[in-house]
Design a protein around this motif. Structure first.
Motif, PDB file in Angstrom:
ATOM      1  N   TYR A 202       0.810  -1.215   0.000  1.00  0.00           N
ATOM      2  CA  TYR A 202       0.000   0.000   0.000  1.00  0.00           C
ATOM      3  C   TYR A 202       0.847   1.270   0.000  1.00  0.00           C
ATOM      4  CZ  TYR A 202      -3.858  -3.114   0.789  1.00  0.00           C
ATOM      5  OH  TYR A 202      -4.776  -4.112   0.646  1.00  0.00           O
ATOM      6  N   GLY A 220      -7.236  11.316  -5.266  1.00  0.00           N
ATOM      7  CA  GLY A 220      -8.152  10.620  -4.362  1.00  0.00           C
ATOM      8  C   GLY A 220      -7.701   9.183  -4.125  1.00  0.00           C
ATOM      9  N   PHE A 221      -7.250   8.555  -5.196  1.00  0.00           N
ATOM     10  CA  PHE A 221      -6.758   7.174  -5.110  1.00  0.00           C
ATOM     11  C   PHE A 221      -5.560   7.106  -4.170  1.00  0.00           C
ATOM     12  CE2 PHE A 221      -4.289   3.633  -6.945  1.00  0.00           C
ATOM     13  CZ  PHE A 221      -5.234   2.640  -6.820  1.00  0.00           C
ATOM     14  N   ASP A 223      -4.823   9.245  -1.831  1.00  0.00           N
ATOM     15  CA  ASP A 223      -5.273   9.532  -0.459  1.00  0.00           C
ATOM     16  C   ASP A 223      -5.852   8.270   0.180  1.00  0.00           C
ATOM     17  OD1 ASP A 223      -4.446  12.060  -0.726  1.00  0.00           O
ATOM     18  OD2 ASP A 223      -6.427  12.981  -0.970  1.00  0.00           O
ATOM     19  N   MET A 224      -6.616   7.515  -0.645  1.00  0.00           N
ATOM     20  CA  MET A 224      -7.197   6.275  -0.143  1.00  0.00           C
ATOM     21  C   MET A 224      -6.104   5.296   0.286  1.00  0.00           C
ATOM     22  SD  MET A 224     -10.473   5.588  -2.475  1.00  0.00           S
ATOM     23  CE  MET A 224      -9.988   3.977  -3.031  1.00  0.00           C
ATOM     24  N   GLU A 227      -4.628   6.353   3.462  1.00  0.00           N
ATOM     25  CA  GLU A 227      -5.535   6.062   4.568  1.00  0.00           C
ATOM     26  C   GLU A 227      -5.444   4.584   4.964  1.00  0.00           C
ATOM     27  OE1 GLU A 227      -7.215   8.009   6.340  1.00  0.00           O
ATOM     28  OE2 GLU A 227      -8.572   6.662   7.421  1.00  0.00           O
ATOM     29  N   ILE A 228      -5.420   3.724   3.940  1.00  0.00           N
ATOM     30  CA  ILE A 228      -5.305   2.280   4.206  1.00  0.00           C
ATOM     31  C   ILE A 228      -3.996   1.986   4.935  1.00  0.00           C
ATOM     32  CG2 ILE A 228      -4.969   0.017   3.120  1.00  0.00           C
ATOM     33  CD1 ILE A 228      -6.926   0.923   0.963  1.00  0.00           C
TER      34      ILE A 228
END
Lengths: 475, 152
Positions: A202, A220-221, A223-224, A227-228
């Protein structure tokens, strides 16, 4: 992640090409139609003008009935190769003069026809009256060849076609160049997603190559993913913390049970030992009551010793690692039954019924503790009956295997069944049946550690039945 | 040189008294030397401290070793006994309250000759001591006394 059957790049080029080609084809067709109609109209106008001049020039020849003059006038048409034939008709409609000389039907009509313009295959036909003032002297007929016009139209269409093809080429080049702005970021995004999935990594990030919606999507991808990653780290930290806490409390528990086994047993040994010493050394100074009291002290001491051992066992079982293997529960049951019979051979009235083929995958040592407790209980609680039947078997319930140990002994009151599995809880008086009340708690813990359930049925003086399941592990 | 001394390392006076009582009960007449911590046990065996004047050539016939000893733990005493060529062949019987698997494992790993858990029940305890005395003092043939230059 599957590989796409078609690419965005191909789709985009196809869309752009389809749109531009359709537009160019429509425009080209419209242009051609417009060209043909306007060329025809122009030709018709030209022809009409020429006919009008010719008609005006022929009035004298017709008026004076001079065919030679008329022929000469018509001969002037030579300068225009598109006019293939012409004829003058007199007032009665008869042929007066022709061009070229001596032309006849079907090149020129044999008699004057209707006035006006007419299309006939590849020719445009014009007929108009020849007037002098209000007097009609005759009529004029012109045949113009349209092949010249077709030639022009063909050239025009070719030009348009070349323009369309050229434009398509340019459009293709442009679309191939422009699609990169869309397809490239999408491809990068897809590759990043694939990399993350394939490598379970990740920390991979998508490269942002555009600042449009696709750029926002890539951001956004990313950022995701961040976050993961953050949550992963948080979870790992939490697991590590819990594990550490668990290990610490486990260690504490171990230290506790160690000191229990050591330090709690030593004084007990002294109490029992010196009670015995008292009996031996000063027995003559004690009366029967004193001896009895000392006996009680010793009994209590031994019970406490047993209790400590049982508790240590319970703690050990909670800590022990499960070592599952395939074995026959019945074989273990038979060994325990033989052991019980050996210890009390006088109890000839007890019959053990042990089923065959109870193969399980479980911790052999722990399951031996389970069966030992259950069979020993059955043995113990049938002691006051002259004959007894103790059964170890299995049946299927809702597809799950249920194992059971059933006896026809003292049983218990179902009203107190909830107390059976709590440590130190007993449903019988110590004077009736001995025990510390830890056995069934131990059994329950072992069954739970195997992911199974344990429950009991019984009635006073009508026996007890203990059933358990084990989570089936294929191995 | 036959020596029939029993060395008992035991810090609990009750257990000491009860063990001695059980030994006497079965007419074990061997001399019993009692040491009350691990250091004293080592001093005795290696003739140090208050046992400095003792001859290291005379070693006990059997050592009864508790695990939970003050100063130097019983398992550590065992390790040092096995590490020294003067004492490595001595029979050592672990006599302890602990039934912990890791204690048992550690004892055998360090070449204890026997491991006995002291029962709470005094009748069982005297029975255990009787067996112990019979086996280690009568039946068991001790190793020959080490001669200088012969040890590894």
């Amino acid at each position: 992640m599957r590989t796409p059957r078609t690419t965005i790049r191909r789709k985009l080029i196809l869309a752009i090409m389809l749109t531009s080609t359709t537009a160019l084809a429509l425009a080209g067709t419209a242009l051609t139609i417009h060209e043909v109609t306007s060329l025809r109209a122009l030709l018709a106008r030209e022809l009409a003008t020429r006919a009008a001049i010719l008609a005006a020039n022929s009035t004298a020849a017709l008026a004076f009935q001079n065919p030679e003059d008329a022929s000469q006038v018509l001969a002037g048409l030579r300068t225009d190769p598109s006019i293939v034939a012409a004829a003058l008709y007199d007032a009665r409609g008869g042929v007066f003069a022709t061009y070229p000389m001596g032309a006849s039907a079907p090149l020129v009509p044999a008699a004057a026809g209707a006035m006006g313009n007419r299309l006939e295959r590849a020719s445009l036909l014009v007929s108009r009256p020849v007037m002098e003032g209000n007097r009609r002297l005759g009529s004029l007929f012109l045949r113009s060849d349209l092949r010249a016009l077709d030639e022009r139209v063909r050239a025009q269409v070719m030009a348009i076609l070349v323009a369309v093809l050229g434009s398509m080429g340019v459009a293709l080049a442009l679309s191939a160049w422009l699609q990169g702005g869309i397809a490239q970021p999408v491809r990068i995004l897809a590759e990043t997603a694939k990399a993350v999935l394939d490598r379970k990594d990740y920390s991979v990030r998508a490269r942002a190559v555009s600042d449009d919606e696709l750029g926002v999507l890539a951001e956004g991808f990313n950022d995701m993913l961040a976050e993961i990653q953050r949550r992963d780290a948080e979870l790992e930290q939490r697991v590590a913390d819990r594990t550490a806490a668990l290990e610490a409390s486990n260690k504490e528990l171990e230290a506790f049970s160690y000191s229990v086994s050591h330090d709690l047993r030593a004084p007990l040994r002294a109490i029992d030992g010196f009670s015995k010493a008292l009996l031996e050394d000063c027995g003559d100074k004690l009366d029967q009551v004193g001896t009895k009291h000392l006996d009680r002290v010793r009994t209590a001491t031994r019970q406490m010793g047993q209790l400590i051992d049982d508790l240590l066992n319970l703690a050990r079982i909670s800590r022990a690692e499960l070592r599952r293997e395939r074995f026959d529960l019945g074989a273990v049951g038979k060994e325990i039954a033989a052991e019980l019979k050996r210890a009390q051979p006088e109890r000839e009235g007890v019959q053990f019924v042990i089923a065959e083929g109870m193969t399980v995958v479980a911790d052999t040592q722990l399951l031996r503790v389970v069966l030992d407790n259950l069979l020993r209980n059955a043995w113990k609680f049938t002691a006051k009956h002259p004959t007894a039947r103790i059964e170890l078997g299995q049946h299927r319930d809702n597809g799950h295997r249920v194992f059971f140990v059933t006896d026809d002994g003292a049983g218990f009151d179902m009203a107190h069944a909830n107390l059976l599995f709590a440590p130190f809880q007993r449903l019988h008086r110590q004077s009736d049946f001995e025990g510390t009340g830890v056995g069934l708690a131990t059994v329950q813990r072992i069954i739970h550690r195997h992911g199974g359930q344990l429950w009991a049925d019984g009635a006073v003086e009508r026996g007890a039945s203990f059933s358990f399941t084990l989570s089936e592990v294929k191995s | 040189m036959t020596n029939t001394t029993i060395l008992m390392a035991e810090d609990n006076p009750n257990d000491e008294e009860l063990t001695l009582r059980a030994l006497r009960k079965y007419n074990v007449s061997n001399e019993v030397v009692v040491v009350r911590d691990g250091q004293e046990a080592l001093d005795y065996l290696f003739c140090a401290g208050e046992y400095a004047s003792r001859s290291a050539n005379v070693q006990p016939q059997v050592i009864l070793l508790d695990i939970n000893l003050p100063k130097v733990n019983g398992l550590e005493v065992l390790k040092r006994i096995r590490a020294d060529k003067r004492t490595r062949t001595l029979p050592v019987v672990m006599l302890t309250s602990s039934a912990e698997e890791r204690d048992r494992f550690a004892a055998y790993e360090n070449h204890a000759n026997s491991y006995i858990r002291k029962p709470v029940d005094f009748d069982q305890f005297t029975e255990a001591v009787r067996h112990l005395g019979l086996y280690w003092l009568v039946l068991n043939q001790p190793p020959p006394a080490p001669r200088s230059g012969n040890g590894r």
